[in-house]
Design an enzyme around this catalytic site. Structure first.
Site, mmCIF file in Angstrom:
data_model
loop_
_atom_site.group_PDB
_atom_site.id
_atom_site.type_symbol
_atom_site.label_atom_id
_atom_site.label_comp_id
_atom_site.label_asym_id
_atom_site.label_seq_id
_atom_site.Cartn_x
_atom_site.Cartn_y
_atom_site.Cartn_z
ATOM 1 N N ASP A 67 107.546 16.212 60.784
ATOM 2 C CA ASP A 67 109.172 16.603 61.113
ATOM 3 C C ASP A 67 108.906 17.684 59.968
ATOM 4 O O ASP A 67 107.939 18.181 59.396
ATOM 5 C CB ASP A 67 110.052 16.323 61.496
ATOM 6 N N ASN A 136 120.311 6.332 63.313
ATOM 7 C CA ASN A 136 120.945 5.951 65.000
ATOM 8 C C ASN A 136 119.607 6.012 65.840
ATOM 9 O O ASN A 136 119.774 6.187 67.003
ATOM 10 C CB ASN A 136 121.401 7.586 64.768
ATOM 11 N N HIS A 138 116.700 7.534 65.645
ATOM 12 C CA HIS A 138 116.096 8.659 65.881
ATOM 13 C C HIS A 138 114.259 8.269 65.536
ATOM 14 O O HIS A 138 114.106 7.154 64.038
ATOM 15 C CB HIS A 138 116.539 9.913 64.845
ATOM 16 N N GLU A 143 116.187 13.337 67.930
ATOM 17 C CA GLU A 143 117.905 12.669 67.870
ATOM 18 C C GLU A 143 117.944 12.003 68.923
ATOM 19 O O GLU A 143 117.706 12.269 70.630
ATOM 20 C CB GLU A 143 118.432 13.248 68.155
HETATM 21 C C1 GLP Z 1 114.235 11.572 58.659
HETATM 22 C C2 GLP Z 1 113.440 12.171 58.544
HETATM 23 C C3 GLP Z 1 112.905 11.151 59.578
HETATM 24 C C4 GLP Z 1 113.033 10.167 58.689
HETATM 25 C C5 GLP Z 1 114.314 9.210 58.324
HETATM 26 C C6 GLP Z 1 114.686 8.290 58.028
HETATM 27 O O1 GLP Z 1 115.250 12.399 59.257
HETATM 28 N N1 GLP Z 1 113.144 12.900 60.039
HETATM 29 O O2 GLP Z 1 111.482 11.104 60.118
HETATM 30 O O3 GLP Z 1 112.218 8.522 59.396
HETATM 31 O O4 GLP Z 1 115.047 10.470 59.047
HETATM 32 O O5 GLP Z 1 114.824 8.170 56.454
HETATM 33 P P1 GLP Z 1 115.447 6.709 55.283
HETATM 34 O O6 GLP Z 1 113.925 6.398 55.015
HETATM 35 O O7 GLP Z 1 115.416 8.098 53.868
HETATM 36 O O8 GLP Z 1 116.136 6.564 55.973
#
Ligand code: GLP
Length: 247
Positions: A67, A136, A138, A143
């Site tokens: 993404d 959440n 995702h 989402e």
């Molecule tokens: C972001 C990314 C995800 C990632 C998630 C968790 O929003 N788009 O791909 O897995 O958040 O991030 P973190 O590893 O910093 O908790």
């Protein structure tokens, strides 16, 4: 779902790096699906170390990131493009033309999404897809409520994700509201092996719902239950709400 509970974050990084290493050693032209967020940073550190010590060669590897924020240039300090170069690409020998990250500043966003999707298809899919998980539930920027059949597309970030990601931007108002994300169906159909990393207590509820809850689009990661080859690597904090401690 194969669930591995790592003692510590460092173990989680080592275990996931070994999975990537075995894949690239067996298939030097492997296609890797990569994720951003704080969780995979240690994995990328390990891969850089393996490259620098001569254990791994990325010259034939192709990568696809999950993404990117819409509206940020690749050079923006919080773009996922910059994140990937800072943590991985600048330190290993993967050729520039084999690196793919959605272009969030492409004025033709719809075309960008379909071209990205087509490119993954044309290349023959992804050998290992690394995923993190949002608190959440995702995956990527899919989402809660996302259509499980969705392909790479423009998505709107949920309020909780905007809040969670504000720590990188300094202020919530600076977090982009839109992103390009591979869809759940893109991930499900194109990935031969999915490796999901989860670290920290704030992920515990999402991990439990993903692995043991009902499959629902309200917890996008729970859709992974229907993929034939998923490895979840969670540290003890992230695994603490699992009823079954291994499978
Ligand atoms: C972001 C990314 C995800 C990632 C998630 C968790 O929003 N788009 O791909 O897995 O958040 O991030 P973190 O590893 O910093 O908790």
């Amino acid at each position: 779902m194969n669930i591995i509970i790592a003692d510590h974050y460092d173990d989680l990084c080592r275990i996931s790096a070994d999975i990537v290493k075995d894949c690239v050693k067996a298939k030097p032209d492997a296609v890797l699906g990569l994720a951003t967020g704080s969780t995979p940073i240690g994995l990328y550190k390990q891969l850089v170390h393996q490259y620098k010590s001569g254990e791994l060669d990325f010259s034939k590897v192709t990568t696809f990131n999950l993404d990117e924020y819409i509206g940020l240039s690749p050079e923006h300090p919080q773009s996922y493009n910059k994140f990937m170069y800072d943590h991985l690409f600048r330190h290993i020998n993967v050729p520039e033309e084999q690196i793919h990250i959605p272009k969030g500043d492409n004025p033709q966003l719809e075309d960008e999404c379909s071209a990205y999707e087509n490119l993954i298809r044309r290349i023959g899919g992804i050998d290992i897809q690394i995923l993190g998980i949002g608190a959440n539930g995702h995956i990527g920027f899919n989402e809660p409520g996302s259509d499980p059949e969705a392909r790479t597309r423009i998505v709107r970030l949920s309020e909780s994700t905007i809040k969670a990601n504000a720590r990188f931007f300094g202020d919530q108002s600076l977090v982009p509201r839109l992103a390009i994300s591979m869809g759940i169906q893109t991930i499900m159909e194109f990935s031969r092996h999915i490796v999901l990393l989860a670290s920290g207590e704030e992920k515990a509820e999402a991990v439990q719902k993903m692995a043991e809850g009902i499959m629902t689009k309200n917890v996008p990661a729970s859709i992974l239950q229907s993929h034939p080859n998923v490895t979840v690597i969670a540290d003890q904090h992230a695994a603490q709400q699992l009823k079954k401690q291994s499978s």
